[in-house]
Design an enzyme around this catalytic site. Sequence first.
Site, PDB file in Angstrom:
ATOM      1  CB  CYS A  11      -1.007  -0.024   1.150  1.00 60.86           C
ATOM      2  SG  CYS A  11      -0.294   0.062   2.805  1.00 60.86           S
ATOM      3  CG  ASN A  14       4.189  -1.592   5.242  1.00 59.91           C
ATOM      4  OD1 ASN A  14       5.304  -1.918   5.658  1.00 59.91           O
ATOM      5  ND2 ASN A  14       3.210  -2.457   5.142  1.00 59.91           N
ATOM      6  CB  CYS A  16      -3.854   1.960   6.882  1.00 67.04           C
ATOM      7  SG  CYS A  16      -3.595   3.494   7.795  1.00 67.04           S
ATOM      8  NE  ARG A  17      -4.563   1.584   1.600  1.00 69.01           N
ATOM      9  CZ  ARG A  17      -4.307   2.225   0.484  1.00 69.01           C
ATOM     10  NH1 ARG A  17      -5.153   2.150  -0.519  1.00 69.01           N
ATOM     11  NH2 ARG A  17      -3.208   2.938   0.343  1.00 69.01           N
ATOM     12  CB  SER A  18      -0.011  -3.468   2.800  1.00 68.28           C
ATOM     13  OG  SER A  18       0.882  -2.559   3.394  1.00 68.28           O
ATOM     14  CG  ASP A 132      -5.112   5.325   2.327  1.00 74.13           C
ATOM     15  OD1 ASP A 132      -5.156   4.920   3.517  1.00 74.13           O
ATOM     16  OD2 ASP A 132      -4.077   5.717   1.783  1.00 74.13           O
TER      17      ASP A 132
HETATM   18  P1  4NP Z   1      -1.868   2.937   3.921  1.00 73.24           P
HETATM   19  O1  4NP Z   1      -2.455   4.344   4.401  1.00 73.24           O
HETATM   20  O2  4NP Z   1      -1.284   3.163   2.540  1.00 73.24           O
HETATM   21  O3  4NP Z   1      -3.069   2.043   3.860  1.00 73.24           O
HETATM   22  O4  4NP Z   1      -0.855   2.520   4.933  1.00 73.24           O
HETATM   23  C1  4NP Z   1      -1.670   5.499   4.457  1.00 73.24           C
HETATM   24  C2  4NP Z   1      -0.832   5.721   5.524  1.00 73.24           C
HETATM   25  C3  4NP Z   1      -0.095   6.872   5.595  1.00 73.24           C
HETATM   26  C4  4NP Z   1      -0.211   7.826   4.594  1.00 73.24           C
HETATM   27  C5  4NP Z   1      -1.038   7.588   3.525  1.00 73.24           C
HETATM   28  C6  4NP Z   1      -1.769   6.428   3.448  1.00 73.24           C
HETATM   29  N1  4NP Z   1       0.502   9.039   4.671  1.00 73.24           N
HETATM   30  O5  4NP Z   1       0.358   9.889   3.776  1.00 73.24           O
HETATM   31  O6  4NP Z   1       1.290   9.240   5.624  1.00 73.24           O
END
Ligand code: 4NP
Length: 165
Positions: A11, A14, A16-18, A132
Amino acid sequence: MEHEVRVLFVCLGNICRSPMAEAVMRKLIMEKGLENRIAVDSAGTGDWHIGREPHEGTRGVLDAHGISYAGMKARQVSPQDAADFHYIVCMDQKNLKDAREMMASAVGENTSGKVFTFMELLPDRGVVDVPDPYYEGNFDYVYELVNEGCHALLDKIKADIGLSV
Ligand code: 4NP
């Protein structure tokens, strides 16, 4: 790496989703007693959260479902991942495009067939990207998609390697 099948979820951050998919997939693999055959990891295309544990929203849904995320720490996608993993499952189309570019320098590795989006596992859902939750806060809905998709992925892997457990 010793496992015959190695899965990487990708994702953006790294956190939240993955990592949610990694934890759910590892649980399903352990329930089937396949932990010596199938390895799971996750990584982000971004570098902001390297070394951090999963986001509190992801920890919250995993805790609610009794799923361990012990020891998980964010890392960034590397070109080596193209060689190390057989299934590189990207949570949205942007992650897929970015991951492909980041792995493009992996000499001699053809990633075309093994890099795909998570929602390709659930064509009947009619959803293209796993939303997201870092921005939208919908961790329960993301868990629902992730759980369903991980079941589909395990079925796919079992079919691919001829397992009927
Ligand atoms: P993820 O979510 O891709 O599912 O881990 C996010 C976590 C952090 C950020 C964006 C998306 N960020 O911009 O910091």
